[in-house]
Write an enzyme that holds these catalytic residues in place. Structure first.
Site, mmCIF file in Angstrom:
data_model
loop_
_atom_site.group_PDB
_atom_site.id
_atom_site.type_symbol
_atom_site.label_atom_id
_atom_site.label_comp_id
_atom_site.label_asym_id
_atom_site.label_seq_id
_atom_site.Cartn_x
_atom_site.Cartn_y
_atom_site.Cartn_z
ATOM 1 C CG ASP A 262 -2.168 0.908 0.946
ATOM 2 O OD1 ASP A 262 -2.121 1.716 -0.015
ATOM 3 O OD2 ASP A 262 -3.160 0.853 1.701
HETATM 4 C C1 NOJ Z 1 -3.996 4.023 0.129
HETATM 5 C C2 NOJ Z 1 -5.194 3.175 0.378
HETATM 6 O O1 NOJ Z 1 -5.071 2.540 1.634
HETATM 7 C C3 NOJ Z 1 -5.451 2.122 -0.687
HETATM 8 O O2 NOJ Z 1 -6.695 1.558 -0.455
HETATM 9 C C4 NOJ Z 1 -5.366 2.715 -2.056
HETATM 10 O O3 NOJ Z 1 -5.640 1.740 -3.024
HETATM 11 C C5 NOJ Z 1 -3.982 3.315 -2.241
HETATM 12 N N1 NOJ Z 1 -3.800 4.373 -1.257
HETATM 13 C C6 NOJ Z 1 -3.752 3.863 -3.635
HETATM 14 O O4 NOJ Z 1 -4.430 5.030 -3.826
#
Ligand code: NOJ
Length: 740
Positions: A262
């Protein structure tokens, strides 16, 4: 491309080129015509690295993605196309209800259709991968990201997980599909106290029984990617957690696809305190087989020295790159790097009348009628005078926060929905009060003081609105309040300790309900709110989530009786925030409320609140009264070779057709470890015509009784079981059987 050519391609890459495939940068590196010097400087990487990265985050639009791809390939030695990954969570341009609403449909087949629309629309816009589904199990409504989950139950979540992956990936044809990235592996929904990004600590048994099944279902359905979560598990942050990533995901489940961190999660291993610096963080992540570094310079700057100094083997890099190249190959990018990005398709295939129709249907099934005293609903159009009031009464924000590519102007507001049923003399509408009393928190999102003052109602406007609403209310027979959370109060980083309606709305509600009119509350929220006071005051309550593009139509369809509501909660609604975490399938404890040996004070309970939910898991009303009778089992015994049939008669006592979700729960009475008071094991959505009855049958197999026993074997134990069938997790009829 043939496998041997792909292998040859991998072998022809320099170490630096290989590492490029493992880096994901955001759109700002590519979107600018000039070199994007700003963001590069921030990450401290050079243009050479930018030109070699393998994927890009959150850029969509056919023309934009095509031109970026073209420029990128023009500068690339090996012509390995860029992967476009994006957050397309519950709709691209046609926005469906938030996943917590989709969970309330109890209709995975329908949700699969919604996700194929999502895939079709976003593939036209040049996306290759969506960061969906999010299948984190949720039990704590304080967490803002309940919005993105289908709820609190492992079995139901797994069904939706499979459906969403199937909808997104379909048969993988370019026009219809995307690759699906299931997230956030693992147990991200269990952050302590419902606080965003917080510690997760639980037994392996609980992890495997409750939290893992939905991710595993996605992997089994063929999801091409998995995203690591921000949290720790058993003291080890997931992005560097070999037990979760290698032992469970890769080895036990045989996942051969791409693992992506993430956002900045690799670098966050430092803040977690398990790595001293970028180099250690990189080592932990790559050794745990995290293939792609989203949005930091860790892999870009540290992998090469780690290999060159012999601290990690180049083989690790090769394996990760191979998985990324395979994904690109599966998507057909080597043959057609633009895949199905097409302006023409965007013009013709986004938000078509058919897509809107599907959204309206899905939304109708997602709305949950929580209360309907004296059968106030449905209202007969053009009979009563209706005041539609509240900050969401004519507000296009119904699409919610995470509909990143949706357009507010496409939204059917509740007012527009009402107008399709009512002549103007029967409908009045005004906001009545502001959504929040204080918008200063928008400053955190970059809003200037000027912007905030434009959004916030002035004091004079507040007075004017209250006077107007009061006058209109006096003249109305029914007041429909459309109220709820601000979009930024839920979603990522939207944890709250107070999950009631904002105070300003509560005060307004009190003023108007004092007039003694009939009242309906439509709740717009990304989580279960505490609706205890409202349930006392209101005649009817509809939980509408963030209902999406067709929200206004679907809400009006229910209020005016075109749709008989069928949504059922997939997450418990508490009486008070102090009950959280709250879920129906809890353990019984040594001193349950109905304890035979202890009474009064010394049982497991709160002294100031009920234990159970205000509105339990599986709950929802319709305009019909459905009765459950005659639960019968084909035998009192279940054996290996002889499954058991359970059947029940469901009768629609009303003059209108209805859809009933018949739910089957099982309780293992004595196990080698304690078992939940009940667990959902099957359900059927059945259509009942007016004044009709139907016998609904379920087959109970031995496999349905498996769990992680004392020795951590996924096994069954003989003995006594309760079987419950009913219309929700609370109101059930019981039978018993023995497993021999
Ligand atoms: C952080 C988020 O936790 C996740 O769900 C998301 O897909 C990513 N950022 C990318 O934007």
């Amino acid at each position: 491309m043939k496998q041997e050519n792909l292998k040859a391609l991998l072998n022809s890459l320099t170490l630096q080129e290989k590492i490029g495939q493992l880096i994901q940068l955001s759109g700002d590196f590519f979107a600018a015509d000039q070199l994007a010097v700003g963001p590069q400087k921030k990450l401290g990487i050079n243009q050479e690295i930018v030109q070699q990265v393998g994927s890009v985050l959150n850029i969509v639009g056919a023309e934009k993605t095509k031109s970026i791809q073209e420029t990128y390939l023009g500068n690339s030695r090996h012509k390995i196309p860029l992967l476009f990954m994006a957050d397309i969570i519950y709709g691209y341009r046609t926005i469906f209800p938030i996943p917590l609403g989709l969970g309330a449909t109890w209709n995975p087949a329908l949700v699969e259709k919604a996700y194929s629309v999502l895939a079709k629309e976003s593939s036209a816009a040049g996306a290759h991968v969506t960061f969906a589904p999010m299948v984190d199990l949720v039990r704590d409504a304080r967490w803002g990201r309940c919005l993105e989950s289908t709820g609190e139950d492992a079995f139901l979540n797994a069904k939706f997980s499979t459906a969403m992956v199937n909808g997104i990936q379909g048969d993988f044809s370019p026009e219809e599909s995307l690759a699906s990235c299931v997230k956030h592996f693992a147990a991200y929904g269990a952050g302590e106290g419902g606080r965003e990004y917080n510690t997760v600590d639980m037994s392996e048994r609980r992890l495997r029984e409750d939290y893992l099944p939905a991710y595993q279902a996605a992997v089994d359905a063929g999801a091409k990617l998995v995203m690591t979560s921000f949290n720790t598990y058993d003291g080890v942050p997931v992005t560097g957690n070999e037990f979760l990533l290698k032992d469970i995901l890769r080895t036990e489940w045989g996942f051969e696809g791409v693992i992506i961190s993430d956002y900045a999660a690799i670098q966050e291993l430092i803040a977690h305190g398990v790595a001293a610096d970028d180099r250690e963080a990189t080592k932990l992540a790559i050794e745990a087989t995290t293939d792609i570094d989203m949005k930091t310079a860790c892999y870009a700057k540290q992998l090469e020295p780690l290999v060159n100094q012999g601290e990690i083997s180049e083989k690790l890099i090769d394996e990760a790159v191979w998985r990324v190249l395979q994904l690109k190959n599966d998507l057909g990018l080597f043959e057609n790097p633009y895949r199905s990005a097409s302006k023409k398709r965007e013009d013709h295939e986004l938000l078509t009348p058919k897509n809107r129709e599907l959204a309206r249907k899905v939304t109708s099934e997602a709305l949950v009628l929580l209360q309907n005293k004296n059968d106030l609903l449905p209202l007969t159009p053009n009979k009563d005078k209706i005041l539609l009031v509240g900050p969401y009464s004519d507000n296009p924000e119904l699409i919610g926060l995470w509909a990143v590519h949706g357009k507010k102007e496409d939204t059917i507001t509740i007012k527009r929905g009402f107008e399709t049923y009512l002549n103007s003399e029967f409908l009045s509408q005004t906001a009545g009060c502001d959504l929040l009393s204080d918008y200063q928190f928008l400053g955190e999102f970059g809003a200037t003081k000027d912007v905030i003052s434009q959004i916030q109602m002035s004091d004079a406007e507040k007075v004017r609105q209250l006077e107007k609403a009061t006058a209109l209310a006096k003249d109305a027979d029914v007041i429909v309040f459309a109220m709820g959370e601000h979009t930024l109060q839920s979603g990522e980083a939207g944890s709250r300790t107070d999950i009631t309606l904002p105070a300003i709305q509560k005060e307004f509600l009190a003023e108007l309900t004092a007039l003694g009119k009939k009242t309906v509350l439509v709740v717009i929220s990304g989580r279960p709110l505490v609706l205890t006071e409202e349930s006392e005051k209101m005649d009817a309550i509809i939980q509408a989530w963030f209902p999406g593009t067709e929200g206004g139509h679907a809400i009006a369809d229910i209020i005016f009786g075109k749709t008989n509501p069928s949504g059922r909660l997939s997450m418990s609604f508490p009486y008070t925030v102090g009950q959280l975490p709250l879920y129906y399938n809890e353990f019984t404890t040594g001193r349950p409320l109905d304890s035979k040996t202890h009474s009064g004070r010394f049982v497991s309970k709160y002294i100031d609140s009920p234990n159970e939910a205000l509105f339990p898991f599986g709950f929802g009303l319709s305009f019909s009264k459905v009765e459950y009778t005659n639960l019968s089992l084909s035998s009192a015994e279940l054996t290996e070779n002889k499954p058991l049939e359970a059947s029940i008669v469901v009768e629609n006592k009303a003059n209108r057709a209805t859809t009933e979700t018949v739910q089957l729960y099982i309780q293992d009475l004595v196990g080698s470890v304690v078992r939940p008071v009940k667990e959902l094991k099957a359900f059927q959505k059945v259509h009942l015509s007016a004044n009709s009855q139907q016998t609904v049958s379920f087959t109970i197999t031995k496999d349905m009784l498996r769990y992680y026993t004392k020795s951590m074997k996924f096994d069954v134990e003989t003995g006594d079981f309760n079987l419950y069938i009913g219309g929700n997790s609370r109101d059930v009829i019981r039978a018993e059987f023995i497993l021999k």
